[in-house]
Design an enzyme around this catalytic site. Sequence first.
Site, PDB file in Angstrom:
ATOM      1  N   GLU A   1     -43.138  58.130  -8.843  1.00  0.00           N
ATOM      2  CA  GLU A   1     -44.009  58.148 -10.041  1.00  0.00           C
ATOM      3  C   GLU A   1     -45.492  58.133  -9.688  1.00  0.00           C
ATOM      4  O   GLU A   1     -46.255  58.708 -10.452  1.00  0.00           O
ATOM      5  CB  GLU A   1     -43.652  56.969 -10.943  1.00  0.00           C
ATOM      6  CG  GLU A   1     -42.244  57.032 -11.507  1.00  0.00           C
ATOM      7  CD  GLU A   1     -41.143  56.748 -10.478  1.00  0.00           C
ATOM      8  OE1 GLU A   1     -41.449  56.071  -9.485  1.00  0.00           O
ATOM      9  OE2 GLU A   1     -40.029  57.225 -10.667  1.00  0.00           O
TER      10      GLU A   1
ATOM     11  N   ASP B   1     -33.165  53.949 -13.238  1.00  0.00           N
ATOM     12  CA  ASP B   1     -32.393  52.721 -13.077  1.00  0.00           C
ATOM     13  C   ASP B   1     -31.836  52.214 -14.401  1.00  0.00           C
ATOM     14  O   ASP B   1     -32.374  51.291 -15.004  1.00  0.00           O
ATOM     15  CB  ASP B   1     -33.264  51.664 -12.392  1.00  0.00           C
ATOM     16  CG  ASP B   1     -33.683  52.137 -11.001  1.00  0.00           C
ATOM     17  OD1 ASP B   1     -33.075  53.113 -10.501  1.00  0.00           O
ATOM     18  OD2 ASP B   1     -34.605  51.547 -10.421  1.00  0.00           O
TER      19      ASP B   1
ATOM     20  N   ASP C   1     -37.068  59.373  -4.298  1.00  0.00           N
ATOM     21  CA  ASP C   1     -37.113  58.285  -5.280  1.00  0.00           C
ATOM     22  C   ASP C   1     -38.542  57.725  -5.306  1.00  0.00           C
ATOM     23  O   ASP C   1     -39.379  58.104  -4.493  1.00  0.00           O
ATOM     24  CB  ASP C   1     -36.113  57.205  -4.827  1.00  0.00           C
ATOM     25  CG  ASP C   1     -35.799  56.202  -5.923  1.00  0.00           C
ATOM     26  OD1 ASP C   1     -36.284  56.378  -7.053  1.00  0.00           O
ATOM     27  OD2 ASP C   1     -35.061  55.242  -5.633  1.00  0.00           O
TER      28      ASP C   1
END
Lengths: 552, 980
Positions: free
Chosen positions: B578, B651, B575
């Site tokens: 980015e 999300d 997770d």
Amino acid sequence: MKTHSVCFPILATLALSVAVTRANVNNNTPRGVSPSNAKLYVPDSGSNWSCLDGSKTIPFSAVNDDYCDCVDGSDEPGTSACGTGRFYCANIGHTPSSIKTSRVNDGVCDEECCDGSDEYDGQTHCPNVCDEVGAKAREENDRIQSIQNEGARLRRGFIKYGKANKVSLTNELETLKGQVDKIQETLSDARAKLDVANEAQDAYLEGSKNEREAARKQQLEPIIQEQTKRLKYATEVRDMLRLTLQNLKEKHNKNYHDLAVKGTVSGFDEYIVAQGEKTETAQEDSDISSDRQFDALVDETSVVLRDIGTLHDLLDGMKRDYNTEYNDEAVLVAVKVTEDFEVTWDSSRLDFVDVEHLVLPEELAIDNPEAEKFKDETDLAQETFNDASEKQSKVQEGIRDIERKLNMDFGPDETFAQLVDNCFDFKDTEYTYSICLFGDANQSSHSSTHLGNFSGWEGDNYDIQMYTGGAKCWNGPERSVKLVMSCGTKTEIVSVAEPEKCEYLFKLQTPAVCPVPQDEAEDEGDAEEQEQQSVEGVQQEGEEHIQKHDEL
Amino acid sequence: MKSAQGRIKPSKRKTIIRSVLALGLALASVSAVKREDFKTCSQSGFCARNRAYADIAKENPQWASPFQLNPSSLRLNKGVLTGDLINVQEDKQPSDKPALAFELHLLDTDAARVRINERSPIHTRYDGVQDTVLVKPYGHATEGSYQKLGKDENGVLSIQYGAQSQNTVRISSAPFKIEFLVNGVPTVLLNDEGLLRFERLRNKEESKVEEEGEKQEDEASSDPLVEQKAGGNDIEIAIEKSEQEKKLEENLWEERFKEFTDSKPRGPESFGMDITFSGINHVYGIPEHATSLSLKATRGPDAPYTEPYRLYNLDVFEYEGDNPMALYGSVPFMLGHSKNSTAAVFWMNAAETWIDVEKSPEDKNGGILSWIKSKKAVHPTATKTHWISEAGVLDVFVFLGPTHRDIFRQYASLVGTTALPQAFSIAYHQCRWNYNNQNDVAEVDAGFDEHDIPYDVLWLDIEHTNGKRYFTWDEAKFPNPTEMQESLSSKGRKMVTIIDPHIKKDGDYHVSKEGAELDVYIKNKDGSSDFDGWCWPGSSQWIDFYNPKARDWWASQFSYDKYIGSTKSLFTWNDMNEPSVFSGPEITIPKDVIHYGNVEHRNVHNLYGTMFHSATAQGLAHRDETNQRPFVLSRAFFAGTQRFGAIWTGDNVASWEHLELASPILLTIGLSGIPFSGADVGGFFGNPDAELLTRWYQAGIYYPFFRAHAHLDSKRREPWLFGEPYTTQIREAIRTRYTLLPFWYTLFQEASVDGTPIIRPMFTEFPEDEAVFGMDDQYMVGDAILVKPVVKSAVVRSNVYFAGNEKWFDIKDYSVEQGPGFKDIDSPADKIPVYQRAGTIVPKRERPRRSSKAMENDPFTLVIALDSKGEASGRLYLDDGESFNYEKGDYILREFKVSKGVLSSRKVDEVASGKNSFAEKAGGLRIERLVILGATAPLKKVAVGDHTLEVNCSQFGGSYVCTVKEPQVTVGKDFDLSFA
């Protein structure tokens, strides 16, 4: 929970199972069919068989042919083809059981089939562990049994106490109620005398009313002015803090998940909610006396000061713990405001309390023996009245307390009377949890959080209590506790969990829910003597492990 | 430009009070996403400059690109055309600046590649994306497979290429323009609008002089006398610069956004170019955006969006629908489709990229329509796109199909196909932030068995670690992780733990310490000290996955002796890659930080997450000697991510809007080469009510990656918690997914071979039906199953489009619909419209089991939907579901076909040589049942060889449903089964 039925066989059933299992092996009952259902799996004269729901007739050879023919799945009790039925495991050496047919030959040795009969396709070997499992289960059963026996003994004590307690409370209540009339009479007399005294004094004072009030007004005017100024200042500061928090709430960067910020914002939300509940009653009334005017101002100021304290606590909490690396503009502004506030407030607050805290001065005394006499008489009447009043409220309070207890649902046999207002703690790595039965529940570390008040039983079994209406969670519900009880020889919290945010699950062991055999419970006469002894034991033990509320 | 908003730094209480009051009064309703945290094009210097250039060009009807190819420099050799590209406006003298290098490559896959780069720039422009994104060096078209057609009267050079010589590329020198034609029809045009712009690297000093000079000119230009100074031969300079022209020179160096400064030590190095899809009105792709499948216009009159689509991997909190804002992943792949043509481009660049889309009602090139205009009176259309990247090399691939299947294959041959997943990973995943402790895990696991709901994987989010130190456990909550995993594993279930790329700065944490010792962290802009930012654990560092040593070291962390408490049934979730940096600009890492080899982050941002994903997958694959496939879920992605694992859409929110959004987002990601994707069922933030959750499960079972997930602050929502009828409805949905697992696994295998999407937009299955080109509220799973999720509350009738001229069969009750056309279909609370298309065969396993592993030895059902000719076909792929042994030929792949009353099963493409130990083991698995749909008369006799089989038929509408019990055939052997 599910395993309990498997693990604690009743010996009689076990013996029976050995017998029927043999029968099962001996005749041609299809695989997976329990002895009691064997009669359902018999071919008709034409070697056919009907699905148990009667929907279809198939050759008997299609039973357990590993293909699902019947809509109800009844043709495949021994395979996974339908997956909807039950597969019977004889479990010799333990207790018979059944599993869903969807679990037959699925590569998993199901605990319920300790004989390994559920995996017969050769892909997975499940050893027969029934002797071992059975022995363990019996051992466990014995252990449970002894706990239950002891628990039942203790519970009988609870019941006895509860019943006796109810009787004594009822008696006490009657006694108190008997006193009510007399006390009321005394109080009425006292009030009448007080009224007479007051009237006499008032009549005497009426003559000099205007003069005194003018003097009083003049006396109080500068103080009222000063207090008004202070209130105005305090209100401005309070509003500034509110805006700061409002701005923080709207503008802070939620991506940072800074718990200090979140906590402050949620606290502010709670403050706003509480604020909304208070109805604004501050009304300007020019007719009111200077005294009342001053009192109103002082009251209002103290409300605002309390608000400032609350808001500052919120900001200060964030200021101490917020993550300085995030550089969240809204947070930085709030912190700066707080810092500036602290510097200026610390000095200006002195104006409000320390240096020249404004108090209502005594009315300028009127030196006059006649006035003195009226005052003495009034004071005496007042004292008599106060004594009577106090006596009355004491009795009323006693009645209320007893009625509260009498109205509480302690279970059909009054078991829980013994536990009312007893408090228990549980410590985990972070928090200490405490609960006072039929009272409230709290969580504490450095500060205390209210988790809820007793709101009732859940279900009909008298083993689950709910405590609701606790402090509201950030972005969530009001905190609440579900207290689930199981049988134990000692009353104690054995675990606390928070399965979802702000909804707590307390597990409590207590003799109060241990099963008491029916015949004993009903036939109290016979057990009387025996119980007489044990009750003492129970009460002693009860006092040992029950922490009284006061001690907290 | 005012990129940085003024920060409030009050020093006196009064000031504060005033500012706070002002802020307080300005409070308006705040939308969920904090838009102001993220840049608009005008706040991103290079985007603004290139967009201003486009404005100038579009406002000037006489506009011509200043770029010209030097005709004498062109060379064609072994499939590669090279030449010099000159900007006649900038390069007054050809010798002023070295020309740009132009290359056109013709590939052996019929694709073409165009590259434009600086020759000998003052710094090397980053050209490394190809090294990580392309699977292998591709082959060029061989001499003879293409043909130079020479120049026409306008000096336009034409080359014909492609397997059937169907493609032509026409290169115009002045102005520079490239046209790709299919069968003579212009299809993809580069620089047709003349928006090519290329910022050459420069020294700051030199640039300053230029800028100052220009400023003086600006100031002086109001004085008519000065005009003379410029001389008569260059009117441009003398004329006062327009607002747009000024914008071309803004924010060249240091740039500010909010409180952040991007130092940009190398200055401007962006470029942009227009790409026109001629004759094509629908373009798709360029994920990830929360928008429709068919991309909406961002320019031109009536454009629904004003901002370009942005590709810049970002952690966006509670993102909004219908918005071209950047999200977690980027794939610069765009596909255009019309009734008559399909084409695509891949803009191979990992720096921040913006794409404008303009729908043009007029197509001056005409496209296919000009070609057929004599036959039909239709207005020619075109979609004009403008691609803008901040750094690197202009490098674009053009795929001309001719069909979309060809394009998927051509694209996949460059960037790779999806890795064949672990079989369990396409079953149901149960996740929550967080399952609190071992006991919680055991109770949730038992809950599934108690409620008879199958699931395969239980997930642990960040709270399972010791203080967000990945590869560790919170020992109070998870005292015995090995035992916990083994308990799940005994029922065929797996566990996934989260591992993020930020490493808590802590000398006592072994990973942090080793990373420091090995010097594998991303560096600050000075290149010497390690970058330090904030994420879940507080002060953290980020692994530099561009460093080969870092990748190997990272992979080694997954061995059982390093990751204590891990077992072979534990897999990984990546997770925040980015990367998400709480303290950084736009919640990510600054662009000027430095990677291995002195590469500035700005060049590789969009690839960072994929490099991490890849290193993690490598770690799982090599943690033992058992040759197991990894499973790694990632949030960030880029072209090529499919080779490493699955992704999800981040999300999302528990709202009907987000349920609706999931379909177009997933379809877009899928057609961009990443088929293994899903959206969190139930929605991450907030609390779905029982109806929304149930509808989401009913839709989610048709996501390639099927996981339920929930935020820490949300209420529990395990499938049984809402009670009846919801538990039964959700159980039924999840079980349906499990019955279809053989079909899904076969689709994954197909995707792993030829890059075909798994869930497919309607237009890819019905490419000639214009009614479906913009359709994204229903879609196909493979070529066989039509799905229309219910995405609104209280909807019990759904308007379904049945494409084609064939029948469609409800997969539950076999009721029949006839295409083509829209029809209102019942969609009561317990079902959504799902149909099997006539002409297909779907393999299923119908026995309810508790996990996919428990179904391994179960027999199959074939659902055969006959078309109007009585034909149908389908496939079944099977292997051990977990190892790489399939690469050696250990698998079963069968083609089933019904034709002329015979159902045949034939082996496809199995590696003949060597022993197929999987086929030996599993070849005996039975097909226990055939369900035949669409027969026009009841089947009287079904036989395999001399053996007549039991068959039961019942009439349904105009056709029959027939069930054949135990056809006595297996998946391991060929068979022919006749029915009459």
